[in-house]
Design an enzyme around this catalytic site. Structure first.
Site, PDB file in Angstrom:
ATOM      1  N   LYS A  44     -11.406 -59.148 -46.404  1.00 55.76           N
ATOM      2  CA  LYS A  44     -10.759 -60.434 -46.140  1.00 55.76           C
ATOM      3  C   LYS A  44     -10.893 -61.361 -47.344  1.00 55.76           C
ATOM      4  O   LYS A  44     -11.918 -61.345 -48.022  1.00 55.76           O
ATOM      5  CB  LYS A  44     -11.459 -61.120 -44.949  1.00 55.76           C
ATOM      6  N   LYS A  78     -23.158 -61.693 -38.759  1.00 57.69           N
ATOM      7  CA  LYS A  78     -23.746 -62.851 -39.452  1.00 57.69           C
ATOM      8  C   LYS A  78     -25.263 -62.770 -39.491  1.00 57.69           C
ATOM      9  O   LYS A  78     -25.884 -63.205 -40.463  1.00 57.69           O
ATOM     10  CB  LYS A  78     -23.336 -64.154 -38.748  1.00 57.69           C
ATOM     11  N   LYS A 121     -14.266 -67.245 -49.240  1.00 57.02           N
ATOM     12  CA  LYS A 121     -14.804 -68.159 -50.245  1.00 57.02           C
ATOM     13  C   LYS A 121     -16.143 -67.645 -50.771  1.00 57.02           C
ATOM     14  O   LYS A 121     -16.617 -68.094 -51.808  1.00 57.02           O
ATOM     15  CB  LYS A 121     -14.949 -69.569 -49.671  1.00 57.02           C
TER      16      LYS A 121
END
Ligand code: TRP
Length: 344
Positions: free
Chosen positions: A206, A122, A209
């Site tokens: 994966k 991240k 969104k």
């Protein structure tokens, strides 16, 4: 790091899990989390949280944070989490989460937290510019779980390392304070098809969104037409559906579609291959799309109804926070005592 089981723990079995407040829920969230949350209610006392304190680690969003929380809370209820049987609440409504997180900051070691791969992913190249909160994220997660002395935590594969950290923190806390079995060592519940739902266009990524193409995912709010067209256009290959699991090797996209079918119908992959093995995707895809639409349409409708009725939703969340606090407050009082904090 220690991972010894702790069979001596005598407390009640309790499930805790959390989801970040987000307004782009998709099939991966449903099969990987929500559907499991619903099923676990039959076996355990369950506490499900919307983690707004975790959400602010990546940046402020004061205008939308509350509506993002409502969206996830609505998804919990629409999917079938029963607010009477289970506890549904927003993390920051129970202030003890942050209090326990601070105490755990003094238990967790720098080296343990530095190893977390999700932070590295991240934070990206410039970790120095990420918030201290993002680094500390897994310690707050440990506090979420242990504030309720939860024993079981349904999570995706990607959260396994965070769960290990929670166990290490629990174990070190118990050892340091000479309080064996004070905290349970929480166990992840990861198993089953649906543990990893991948992009419809690339079986190595994966479902997310944040993928720029909406064709890579089924959103919880997609209607039957959208589901049909996305599944029809999903990447496959010219071969038919295989007859057995070995035939899924090196066919990540096919494996994903079969896995989705198995997860959504709560059947085994073998069972699904038994039915569709040898058939073409011209048969399998419409069957999958219809099954998905039948499952998701009522959920989408209920989500729309609930998000429009904020009074009802907020009442559910208030009641949930009260229930959560009733569990957390005495545990936090015990923790303060064990640590020797001032009796205010
Ligand atoms: N980190 C989890 C995720 O991104 C969300 C989360 C926060 C969580 N606190 C938790 C999950 C406690 C399980 C238990 O999926």
């Amino acid at each position: 790091m220690t991972n010894a089981p702790q069979p001596e723990y005598k407390g009640p079995k309790r499930v805790f899990s959390g989801m970040q407040p987000t307004n782009g829920l998709h099939l991966g969230n449903y099969l990987g989390a929500l559907q499991k949350f619903v099923r676990l209610q039959d076996q355990y006392e369950c506490i499900y949280c919307v983690v707004d304190l975790h959400a602010i680690t990546t940046g402020p969003d004061p205008e939308n944070l509350a509506s993002r929380c409502r969206e996830v809370a609505a998804a919990y209820v629409a999917a079938g989490v029963d607010p009477k049987r289970s506890t549904i609440f927003v993390q920051s409504a129970v202030r003890e989460h942050t209090e326990l997180a601070w105490i755990f900051n003094c238990v967790a070691r720098m080296g343990w937290v530095e190893r977390m791969t999700q932070f590295k992913d991240k934070a990206g190249k410039d970790a120095q510019r990420s918030s201290v909160g993002l680094f500390d994220y897994p310690v707050l997660q440990a506090a979420d779980i242990l504030l309720y002395k939860a024993t079981h935590v349904p999570v995706g594969e990607d959260q396994k390392q965070h769960l290990e950290l929670s166990r290490d923190i629990a174990q070190k806390f118990n050892n340091d304070h000479d309080a064996p079995n004070f905290f349970p060592l929480p166990e992840p519940l990861i198993q089953g098809p649906g543990a990893r739902i991948m992009s419809l266009r690339d079986g190595t990524k994966k479902m997310s969104k944040s993928d720029p193409s909406d064709m890579t995912r089924i959103n919880l709010t997609d209607d039957a037409d959208a589901i049909m067209s996305k599944i029809k256009k999903a990447t496959t290959d010219p071969l038919p559906v295989p007859e057995s699991k070995e035939g899924l090797a090196d066919r990540a996209e096919v494996e994903n579609l079969v896995g989705i079918f198995a997860a959504v119908t709560e059947r085994s992959v073998d069972d699904v291959l038994g039915e569709f093995g040898g058939k073409g995707f011209g048969v399998f895809k419409p069957a999958l799309a219809e099954t998905l639409a039948a499952k998701l349409s009522p959920i989408a409708a209920e989500m729309r109804r609930l998000t429009a009725d904020t009074a009802t939703l907020d009442a559910i969340l208030k009641e949930g926070a009260d229930k959560a606090r009733a569990v957390a407050t005495p545990i936090m009082a015990e923790v303060r005592d064990v640590v020797g904090l001032w009796r205010a």
